[in-house]
Design a protein around this motif. Sequence first.
Motif, PDB file in Angstrom:
ATOM      1  N   THR A  31       0.751  -1.076  -0.020  1.00 39.50           N
ATOM      2  CA  THR A  31      -0.158  -0.067  -0.041  1.00 39.50           C
ATOM      3  C   THR A  31       0.861   1.363  -0.106  1.00 39.50           C
ATOM      4  O   THR A  31       2.110   1.214   0.454  1.00 39.50           O
ATOM      5  CB  THR A  31      -1.036  -0.068   1.305  1.00 39.50           C
ATOM      6  OG1 THR A  31      -0.093  -0.039   2.320  1.00 39.50           O
ATOM      7  CG2 THR A  31      -2.035  -1.032   1.267  1.00 39.50           C
ATOM      8  N   TYR A  32       0.382   2.487  -0.416  1.00 44.66           N
ATOM      9  CA  TYR A  32       1.336   3.484  -0.757  1.00 44.66           C
ATOM     10  C   TYR A  32       0.466   4.700  -0.410  1.00 44.66           C
ATOM     11  O   TYR A  32      -0.764   4.747  -0.294  1.00 44.66           O
ATOM     12  CB  TYR A  32       1.682   3.851  -2.077  1.00 44.66           C
ATOM     13  CG  TYR A  32       0.712   3.842  -3.166  1.00 44.66           C
ATOM     14  CD1 TYR A  32       0.522   5.008  -3.482  1.00 44.66           C
ATOM     15  CD2 TYR A  32       0.246   2.775  -3.748  1.00 44.66           C
ATOM     16  CE1 TYR A  32      -0.606   5.213  -4.580  1.00 44.66           C
ATOM     17  CE2 TYR A  32      -0.534   2.805  -4.795  1.00 44.66           C
ATOM     18  CZ  TYR A  32      -1.017   4.049  -5.121  1.00 44.66           C
ATOM     19  OH  TYR A  32      -1.985   4.085  -5.983  1.00 44.66           O
ATOM     20  N   GLN A  54       5.095   6.855   1.527  1.00 41.60           N
ATOM     21  CA  GLN A  54       5.372   5.557   2.320  1.00 41.60           C
ATOM     22  C   GLN A  54       4.877   4.404   1.671  1.00 41.60           C
ATOM     23  O   GLN A  54       3.547   4.431   1.109  1.00 41.60           O
ATOM     24  CB  GLN A  54       4.738   6.002   3.885  1.00 41.60           C
ATOM     25  CG  GLN A  54       5.126   4.614   4.468  1.00 41.60           C
ATOM     26  CD  GLN A  54       4.400   4.815   6.261  1.00 41.60           C
ATOM     27  OE1 GLN A  54       3.416   4.547   6.208  1.00 41.60           O
ATOM     28  NE2 GLN A  54       5.517   5.268   7.025  1.00 41.60           N
ATOM     29  N   SER A  56       4.207   0.730   2.203  1.00 39.88           N
ATOM     30  CA  SER A  56       3.958  -0.308   3.297  1.00 39.88           C
ATOM     31  C   SER A  56       3.815  -1.587   2.727  1.00 39.88           C
ATOM     32  O   SER A  56       3.125  -2.237   1.625  1.00 39.88           O
ATOM     33  CB  SER A  56       2.579  -0.148   3.798  1.00 39.88           C
ATOM     34  OG  SER A  56       2.589   0.980   4.687  1.00 39.88           O
ATOM     35  N   CYS A  57       4.804  -2.549   2.887  1.00 39.48           N
ATOM     36  CA  CYS A  57       5.077  -4.025   2.502  1.00 39.48           C
ATOM     37  C   CYS A  57       4.558  -4.957   3.416  1.00 39.48           C
ATOM     38  O   CYS A  57       4.777  -5.060   4.425  1.00 39.48           O
ATOM     39  CB  CYS A  57       6.618  -4.169   2.061  1.00 39.48           C
ATOM     40  SG  CYS A  57       7.331  -2.778   1.088  1.00 39.48           S
ATOM     41  N   TRP A  58       3.505  -5.595   2.970  1.00 34.99           N
ATOM     42  CA  TRP A  58       2.447  -6.585   3.720  1.00 34.99           C
ATOM     43  C   TRP A  58       2.932  -7.763   3.171  1.00 34.99           C
ATOM     44  O   TRP A  58       2.853  -8.100   2.230  1.00 34.99           O
ATOM     45  CB  TRP A  58       1.224  -6.102   3.389  1.00 34.99           C
ATOM     46  CG  TRP A  58       0.800  -4.692   4.026  1.00 34.99           C
ATOM     47  CD1 TRP A  58       0.703  -3.740   3.237  1.00 34.99           C
ATOM     48  CD2 TRP A  58       0.478  -4.377   5.433  1.00 34.99           C
ATOM     49  NE1 TRP A  58       0.428  -2.556   4.055  1.00 34.99           N
ATOM     50  CE2 TRP A  58       0.149  -2.845   5.193  1.00 34.99           C
ATOM     51  CE3 TRP A  58       0.408  -5.001   6.673  1.00 34.99           C
ATOM     52  CZ2 TRP A  58      -0.419  -2.226   6.355  1.00 34.99           C
ATOM     53  CZ3 TRP A  58      -0.030  -4.270   7.651  1.00 34.99           C
ATOM     54  CH2 TRP A  58      -0.417  -2.970   7.497  1.00 34.99           C
ATOM     55  N   ALA A  69      10.038  -4.981   0.662  1.00 33.18           N
ATOM     56  CA  ALA A  69      10.720  -3.624   1.284  1.00 33.18           C
ATOM     57  C   ALA A  69      11.949  -3.507   0.274  1.00 33.18           C
ATOM     58  O   ALA A  69      12.293  -2.175  -0.153  1.00 33.18           O
ATOM     59  CB  ALA A  69      10.885  -3.444   2.557  1.00 33.18           C
ATOM     60  N   GLU A  96      13.125   3.014   7.288  1.00 32.42           N
ATOM     61  CA  GLU A  96      12.217   1.821   6.958  1.00 32.42           C
ATOM     62  C   GLU A  96      12.075   1.002   8.622  1.00 32.42           C
ATOM     63  O   GLU A  96      13.123   1.273   9.385  1.00 32.42           O
ATOM     64  CB  GLU A  96      13.301   0.695   6.210  1.00 32.42           C
ATOM     65  CG  GLU A  96      12.617  -0.547   5.993  1.00 32.42           C
ATOM     66  CD  GLU A  96      13.428  -1.334   5.244  1.00 32.42           C
ATOM     67  OE1 GLU A  96      13.689  -2.695   5.358  1.00 32.42           O
ATOM     68  OE2 GLU A  96      14.071  -1.101   4.072  1.00 32.42           O
ATOM     69  N   GLN A 101       1.995  -7.056  12.913  1.00 28.04           N
ATOM     70  CA  GLN A 101       0.345  -6.808  13.413  1.00 28.04           C
ATOM     71  C   GLN A 101      -0.298  -7.864  14.076  1.00 28.04           C
ATOM     72  O   GLN A 101      -0.572  -8.915  13.349  1.00 28.04           O
ATOM     73  CB  GLN A 101      -0.476  -6.536  12.119  1.00 28.04           C
ATOM     74  CG  GLN A 101       0.387  -5.428  11.330  1.00 28.04           C
ATOM     75  CD  GLN A 101       0.184  -4.136  12.019  1.00 28.04           C
ATOM     76  OE1 GLN A 101      -0.787  -3.635  12.379  1.00 28.04           O
ATOM     77  NE2 GLN A 101       1.397  -3.129  12.031  1.00 28.04           N
ATOM     78  N   HIS A 108       4.564  -6.055   8.516  1.00 29.12           N
ATOM     79  CA  HIS A 108       4.377  -4.887   7.733  1.00 29.12           C
ATOM     80  C   HIS A 108       5.779  -4.179   7.920  1.00 29.12           C
ATOM     81  O   HIS A 108       6.176  -3.788   9.178  1.00 29.12           O
ATOM     82  CB  HIS A 108       3.540  -4.073   8.569  1.00 29.12           C
ATOM     83  CG  HIS A 108       2.895  -2.627   8.047  1.00 29.12           C
ATOM     84  ND1 HIS A 108       2.594  -1.663   9.106  1.00 29.12           N
ATOM     85  CD2 HIS A 108       3.270  -2.250   7.036  1.00 29.12           C
ATOM     86  CE1 HIS A 108       2.517  -0.579   8.276  1.00 29.12           C
ATOM     87  NE2 HIS A 108       2.924  -0.532   7.069  1.00 29.12           N
ATOM     88  N   PRO A 110       6.992  -0.781   6.450  1.00 31.34           N
ATOM     89  CA  PRO A 110       6.934   0.613   5.820  1.00 31.34           C
ATOM     90  C   PRO A 110       8.254   1.356   5.406  1.00 31.34           C
ATOM     91  O   PRO A 110       9.289   1.291   6.116  1.00 31.34           O
ATOM     92  CB  PRO A 110       6.097   1.479   6.766  1.00 31.34           C
ATOM     93  CG  PRO A 110       6.245   0.782   8.007  1.00 31.34           C
ATOM     94  CD  PRO A 110       6.857  -0.398   7.649  1.00 31.34           C
ATOM     95  N   ASP A 112       9.864   4.503   3.865  1.00 31.73           N
ATOM     96  CA  ASP A 112       9.689   6.040   3.394  1.00 31.73           C
ATOM     97  C   ASP A 112      10.771   6.557   2.338  1.00 31.73           C
ATOM     98  O   ASP A 112      11.910   6.211   2.508  1.00 31.73           O
ATOM     99  CB  ASP A 112       9.763   6.810   4.800  1.00 31.73           C
ATOM    100  CG  ASP A 112       8.327   6.724   5.563  1.00 31.73           C
ATOM    101  OD1 ASP A 112       7.714   5.908   5.308  1.00 31.73           O
ATOM    102  OD2 ASP A 112       8.264   7.452   6.756  1.00 31.73           O
TER     103      ASP A 112
END
Length: 121
Positions: A31-32, A54, A56-58, A69, A96, A101, A108, A110, A112
């Motif tokens: 997600t960005y 940002q 976000s790598c999930w 990432a 980073e 979660q 997760h 993230p 930047d």
Amino acid sequence: YLLAQPAIGNLIADRFYPMVLPQPPTLPAVTYQRVSRSAVRDLTGVAYWVSRFQFSCWAKKYGDAKAVAQAVRQALEDYVGTMGQFRIIGSGSVNEIDLSQPDTGLYHVPVDVLVTHQGGE
């Protein structure tokens, strides 16, 4: 631009979403969002913008989130060129974080990235 990079496309296919993951998510995914944007001015007005994004790598596994990432970071590090309506003057990762979660069982990471650009007002 990012989905056209083989290292990223091989990991997430087309799972690249603005701000939130679809539910239920297919992972890994990214997600960005733009976190901030500030103008740098000269005597004629806005010379260029500095935007912080940002990514976000999930993933379900920590190693998979880290691999995505790394691919995102490498694709954007020192990039100069055109992306859509933007002329990218320079870009580079600035942060980073490794997160988990517990409520979802997802990892997760993230990343930047600061992007200095013209266009896209």
